[in-house]
Design an enzyme around this catalytic site. Structure first.
Site, PDB file in Angstrom:
ATOM      1  N   GLY A  40      73.432  48.346  -2.409  1.00 23.32           N
ATOM      2  CA  GLY A  40      73.865  47.076  -1.831  1.00 23.32           C
ATOM      3  C   GLY A  40      73.725  45.912  -2.783  1.00 23.32           C
ATOM      4  O   GLY A  40      74.310  44.854  -2.579  1.00 23.32           O
ATOM      5  N   HIS A 446      94.924  28.181  22.826  1.00 23.60           N
ATOM      6  CA  HIS A 446      94.252  26.949  23.257  1.00 23.60           C
ATOM      7  C   HIS A 446      93.286  27.265  24.381  1.00 23.60           C
ATOM      8  O   HIS A 446      93.612  28.039  25.277  1.00 23.60           O
ATOM      9  CB  HIS A 446      95.293  25.944  23.745  1.00 23.60           C
ATOM     10  CG  HIS A 446      94.688  24.704  24.346  1.00 23.60           C
ATOM     11  ND1 HIS A 446      94.197  23.671  23.577  1.00 23.60           N
ATOM     12  CD2 HIS A 446      94.474  24.344  25.652  1.00 23.60           C
ATOM     13  CE1 HIS A 446      93.720  22.729  24.378  1.00 23.60           C
ATOM     14  NE2 HIS A 446      93.873  23.121  25.646  1.00 23.60           N
TER      15      HIS A 446
END
Length: 467
Positions: A40, A446
């Site tokens: 990692g 929205h």
């Protein structure tokens, strides 16, 4: 294949390296990844992931300071960095283990140790116990990453002078902290420690914080940090430091050239990163570096040595995990003979996860003017967005820079809630060569923050609806 012979051998298990290894295995190649530390790399273990965990905790602390507006009251609020720090480590360890599981799933061999090139496709790996083993591969990929840069006047010791790594492992917030360097790393840690009660002073040599960002974005973040009680010195140069057992005394010149003295418990040095390209056997393999120590590569990540490639931070350009991942895929697919577009370094998003968040892609307003574009600027403030108002986060704006000739999106800059998530829409838009008009014509739901993307596009056309 023999145990020590591979199609691809990747040196470095960070975001670029592990993604390259997995993609190579998916393409049917026999792949090994050499990594001396945890899989990692910096990103998962001591960089992106644990830092964002701490920033999430800091954001929650700041949210609680305004809890009364939501009908939440309590007699007293205490904050403690310790549990947040432990949480960040647990998340980092979980993801690092996840990479190991992905290696097993894809049959990628993990070779523990430090790799050095011997030339001729050979790599010597020194194991943690000091033993050495030689491996061979048809193709070698260098993904050795980068590390924090040291200032001569501020030698990092992780005691009084921290790097970003040292700052991650603090389980107590100091009373006072100076952050030297106001790039993404410096501003993120300033945000974290301030939230947990530290008196923070930011010192930046250039004329504004977040100097890679658009000037409007920098100004908005500086205003926000000052409003919250942080001291910001831009155009300031640290000249010396006196370090003793319990404090650091910094001597710097401010933007007026006047001498200043600041005494703090700790200093975070966040003045950039340098590539890890030493002690890799580059001479034996014939691999060239540029004058800053980065590998010299072409568009398919090939170095000057045949069948030796370099990706990620050590290969220069933007030192960002997502850039490294893309380079890893491009490099391996080129090796396998698979067609893949090269990295568009002009369309790499920048993200800073402080509060307010900052994200951008493409040119700043200043860069667009310097390059001779005729431009229109649109800026839509969050105060005009219903979802932002409902969420209580109205600092900042969406800014769009439009080329007037073709209505191309030259640059997009967002300061405010979830900016780092929203910038992806502009990245895709630019990738598809969308015009500003097309960004508006794509219907946005929205009430959402994403409506501000369309409003920013309309603003660049001089016809935003809600301002």
């Amino acid at each position: 294949m023999p145990k020590n012979d591979f199609d691809i051998l990747v040196i470095g298990g960070g975001p670029g390296g592990y993604v390259a290894a997995i993609r190579g295995a998916q393409l049917g190649l026999n792949v090994a990844c050499v990594e001396a530390d945890k899989l990692g790399g910096v990103c998962l273990n001591i960089g992106c992931i644990p830092t964002k965990s701490l920033l999430t905790s800091a954001a929650l602390v700041n949210e609680m300071k305004n809890a009364a507006a939501h009908g939440i009251t309590f007699a007293d609020m205490n904050v403690d960095l310790g549990p947040a720090q432990k949480r960040s480590r647990a998340i980092a360890e979980q993801l690092a283990k996840g990479v190991g599981h992905l290696f097993k799933k894809n049959k990628v061999a993990h070779i523990e140790g430090r790799g050095r090139l011997l030339g001729g496709g050979r790599v010597e790996v020194e194991a943690p116990d000091g033993s050495r083993q030689t491996y061979t591969a048809g193709h070698l990929i260098l993904a050795t990453g980068s590390r924090p840069r040291d200032l001569p006047v501020l030698p990092i010791d992780e005691d009084r002078i921290w790097s970003s790594t040292g700052a991650l492992f603090q389980d107590e917030a100091p009373e006072t902290l100076a952050v030297v360097g106001a790039g993404a790393v410096g501003m993120e840690f300033a945000d974290v420690f301030h939230a947990y009660g530290t008196k923070v002073t930011v010192i930046e040599a250039l004329d504004r914080v977040l100097p890679l960002e658009d000037a409007d974005s920098s100004a908005a973040v500086e205003r926000s940090f000052k409003k919250r009680g942080m001291d910001i010195h831009t155009g300031a140069l640290v000249e010396s430091a006196e370090i003793d057992e319990g404090s650091v005394e910094l001597h710097f010149k401010d933007k007026k050239g006047e001498a200043q003295t600041l005494k703090v418990q700790h200093v975070l040095s966040a003045v950039g990163r340098i590539p890890n390209t030493e002690d890799l056997g580059l001479d034996a393999a014939g691999v060239d570096l540029d004058d800053r120590g980065f590998f010299v590569v072409d568009e398919y990540m090939r170095t000057s040595a045949e069948r030796v490639y370099a990706i990620g931070d050590c290969a220069g350009n933007q030192l960002l995990a997502h850039k490294a991942m893309h380079e890893g895929v491009i490099c391996v697919e080129a090796i396998a003979g698979q067609g893949h577009g090269t990295v568009d370094y002009k369309n790499v998003p920048n993200c800073t996860y402080c509060s307010p968040e900052v994200a951008s892609v493409g040119l700043t307003e200043e860069q667009a003017k310097e390059q001779g574009f005729e431009i229109d600027i649109g800026k839509f403030p969050w105060v005009g967005n219903g979802r932002a108002l409902a969420g209580g986060h109205t600092e900042g704006f969406v800014k769009v820079i439009r080329d007037t000739q073709y209505s191309e999106i030259l640059g997009a800059h967002i300061v405010g809630p979830h900016a780092t998530e929203l910038i992806g829409e502009f990245v895709v838009g630019r990738h598809l060569e969308s015009t500003v008009e097309e960004m508006d014509r794509a219907m946005h739901p929205h009430p959402t923050l994403s409506e501000a993307i369309a409003e920013g596009a309309l603003s660049a056309l001089g016809r935003a609806i809600h301002i």
